[in-house]
Design an enzyme around this catalytic site. Structure first.
Site, PDB file in Angstrom:
ATOM      1  N   THR A 147       0.844  -1.092   0.003  1.00  0.00           N
ATOM      2  CA  THR A 147       0.109  -0.029   0.103  1.00  0.00           C
ATOM      3  C   THR A 147       0.793   1.145  -0.037  1.00  0.00           C
ATOM      4  OG1 THR A 147      -2.152   1.138   0.871  1.00  0.00           O
ATOM      5  CG2 THR A 147      -0.237   0.083   2.617  1.00  0.00           C
TER       6      THR A 147
ATOM      7  N   LYS B 181       3.583   1.362  -3.587  1.00  0.00           N
ATOM      8  CA  LYS B 181       2.998   0.810  -4.877  1.00  0.00           C
ATOM      9  C   LYS B 181       3.951   0.792  -6.089  1.00  0.00           C
ATOM     10  CE  LYS B 181      -1.789   0.957  -3.046  1.00  0.00           C
ATOM     11  NZ  LYS B 181      -2.934   0.689  -3.523  1.00  0.00           N
TER      12      LYS B 181
ATOM     13  N   ASN C  14       0.178  -3.861  -5.985  1.00  0.00           N
ATOM     14  CA  ASN C  14      -0.390  -3.945  -4.428  1.00  0.00           C
ATOM     15  C   ASN C  14      -0.316  -5.249  -4.343  1.00  0.00           C
ATOM     16  OD1 ASN C  14      -2.528  -4.823  -6.155  1.00  0.00           O
ATOM     17  ND2 ASN C  14      -4.008  -4.339  -4.258  1.00  0.00           N
TER      18      ASN C  14
ATOM     19  N   GLY D 295      -0.430   5.566  -7.007  1.00  0.00           N
ATOM     20  CA  GLY D 295      -0.936   4.323  -7.254  1.00  0.00           C
ATOM     21  C   GLY D 295      -2.570   3.841  -7.444  1.00  0.00           C
TER      22      GLY D 295
ATOM     23  N   ASN E  97      -4.864  16.015 -10.570  1.00  0.00           N
ATOM     24  CA  ASN E  97      -3.869  15.965  -9.539  1.00  0.00           C
ATOM     25  C   ASN E  97      -3.523  17.323  -9.012  1.00  0.00           C
ATOM     26  OD1 ASN E  97      -2.205  13.817  -7.950  1.00  0.00           O
ATOM     27  ND2 ASN E  97      -0.566  14.854  -9.136  1.00  0.00           N
TER      28      ASN E  97
ATOM     29  N   TYR F 267     -10.994   3.998   3.238  1.00  0.00           N
ATOM     30  CA  TYR F 267     -11.897   3.198   4.034  1.00  0.00           C
ATOM     31  C   TYR F 267     -11.989   3.306   5.569  1.00  0.00           C
ATOM     32  CZ  TYR F 267      -7.966   0.078   4.185  1.00  0.00           C
ATOM     33  OH  TYR F 267      -6.763  -0.443   4.520  1.00  0.00           O
TER      34      TYR F 267
END
Length: 530
Positions: free
Chosen positions: A311, A315, A336, A389, A409, A476
């Site tokens: 992670t 990556k 990954n 990544g 970006n 998450y």
């Protein structure tokens, strides 16, 4: 000093094992009163510890004769008595002879283990010569709060400890890098005396969990996260329930997630439960890695780093360590998922894009009722925030499904570089707010904006979200980010980062084990712990 390789031969030595009995789990008692310690002892027994460490230096008003009698006689578990002075990382600042008197008294009252520091071990062991009960063992310990010395220096330290007449040696060093643990593993495996080998700090966590793999005498697990007796100490619950400590053996395969930071990752929860459910002899750890090349050079054994998830921020950097890269991962330029083949070579994959794109497609099908055949992403305008990544994975995956990709970006150059690779457009994050060439676009956030602890941040203002029919957030932790909450309020379908995590996890599990993933188990665990 050059990096020290921890190779297959070391592991074969460890499989012969220096001890036939399993590694003990010891819970330190940090209460400031005898009553508190008695409560902690009972709790330690309930959790499943094998013994307790009575830290006398934590007691506020310590009366040796009275308190030791109670603590040792009333303990429901075997006892290890430690009276740690300030000069060795403890809290005791009083008279040295009184300190040693208390340890001798504990031994006479039936303590199973006494811990003394190397600096005073000769004198202490001479003072108890011929008086030590058969069932009491003396642990002689050395703590280094600055670094982890060379393997040779640690070996000399063990020899010095052995020369004091110690029954067991404790070597506790400090990890400046995760590869420091390899030196402690080597010493533990090759030592002629039972050894407790610990590398303190977050980068040393694996030394504590993998004690049973390398024949460590015991490891320490705290009663709770706020009651650790040394830096980087896990809780006893985490050792037993999260890492399946009791199932780790010398021949256990070691998997893990490489990242920085990495402690927040839920992957160990998923994989360890999955391994246990099918009886696989494997453990999955958090690997806090600063230098990914150094990590793989050091841990080159077949059953160490047998497979790794990878992670942020590694990556892309991990690519140069691979012997083989899956063609799609090579195009994305980020990996990954790493698998160590039986010949020791490393093969890399990218399962991020599979997990995320599948979840987004399902969300669009739900919205539009599109037939399962064609990808509902075909022809859609797909805006990716971030060109790292995960951004690369989503941009490539969406383009592969026929979407028109826009990469936004912070630095325009990186956005442009990725956009050109996938035949898309580039823009800056600042310009996305006013970017709305059409309605019903798809948004995928792969930046870390909104991640714990900064949960009030969002990469895109709420008014700009009205243009999107679906919003996905790769974050998450937390499960519902501010971005997703506001997207739902504007009427968009939302796709949680947990979906990407779960689905890419299915693919990784398959790559690691050759077995289909226990999908229901993964989902249940994520639901419970997200």
């Amino acid at each position: 000093m050059g990096s020290l390789q921890f190779t297959t031969s070391d592991l074969q030595t460890s499989m012969r094992g220096v001890r036939s009995s399993p590694t003990l789990l010891c819970t330190p008692l940090m209460g400031t009163t005898v009553d508190q310690m008695l409560v902690e002892m009972r709790k330690a027994k309930e959790i499943g510890a094998d013994l307790v460490e009575i830290r006398l230096d934590c007691l506020r008003n310590f009366n040796p004769l009275q308190d030791l009698e109670i603590l040792i006689k009333q303990s429901p578990l075997p006892t290890l008595v430690t009276y740690r002075p300030v000069w060795e990382g403890g809290q005791y600042e009083g008279d040295e002879s009184k300190r040693q008197d208390a340890l001798r008294l504990a031994m006479q009252l039936g303590a199973h283990y006494i811990d003394v520091e190397l600096e005073v071990a000769h004198d202490f062991n001479n003072s108890i010569h011929g008086k030590k009960p058969d069932n009491c063992k003396v642990i002689v310990s050395s703590h280094n709060f600055h670094n982890t010395p060379s393997a040779e220096a640690i070996g000399n330290l063990v020899a010095r400890i052995q020369a004091t007449g110690a029954d067991i040696a404790t070597i506790a060093t400090t990890a400046l890098d995760i590869t420091d643990c390899a030196r402690i593993f080597q010493i533990t495996v090759h030592s002629q005396i039972p050894i407790i080998g610990i590398v303190m700090g977050e980068r040393g966590l694996i030394s504590r969990i993998l004690s049973p793999k390398f024949g460590g005498y015991l490891t320490y697990g705290a009663l709770e996260a706020g009651a650790i007796s040394a830096p980087g100490q896990p809780t006893a619950n985490d050792l037993l329930d999260l890492y399946n400590f009791r199932l780790i053996r010398p021949d256990t395969k070691v998997y893990g997630i490489i990242g920085k930071p990495v402690g927040h990752s839920k992957s160990p929860l998923l994989f360890n439960a999955a391994y246990k459910s099918v009886g696989l002899n494997a453990v999955y750890l958090h690997f806090l890695v600063d230098d990914v090349e150094k990590f793989f050079n050091t841990y080159s054994a077949i059953d160490f780093a047998s497979g790794c998830s990878c992670t942020i921020p590694h990556k892309e950097a991990a690519l140069k360590c691979m012997d083989e890269i899956d063609p799609i991962a090579k195009k994305i330029g980020a990996i990954n998922n790493i698998v160590r083949r039986p010949d020791g070579t490393l093969t890399a994959f990218n399962t991020d894009y599979i997990g995320a794109i599948a979840a987004i497609e399902d969300g669009l099908r739900e919205l539009n009722g599109v037939s399962p055949g064609a990808s509902p992403l075909a022809g859609k305008l797909f805006v990716v925030l971030g060109a790292g990544g995960a951004g690369k994975s989503l941009a490539y995956g969406a383009a592969q499904k026929g979407a028109r990709v826009v990469v936004a970006n912070r630095t325009f150059e990186r956005a442009k570089e990725l956009a050109e690779k996938v035949g898309g457009q580039a823009t800056t994050l600042a310009e996305v707010e006013n970017f709305h060439p059409e309605e019903g676009m798809v948004l995928a956030n792969t930046t870390s904006v909104g991640m714990k602890p900064k949960i009030d941040d969002t990469p895109l203002a709420k008014h700009a979200l009205k243009r999107y029919c679906l919003v996905f957030d790769a974050i998450y932790t937390p499960k519902e980010t501010r971005l997703l909450r506001e997207a739902r309020e504007t009427g968009a379908v939302i796709v949680y980062g947990t979906e990407m995590l779960i689905r890419q996890g299915f693919e990784q599990y398959k790559n690691f084990t050759g077995l289909p993933a226990p999908e229901e188990l993964f989902r249940t665990l994520m639901e419970k712990h997200a």
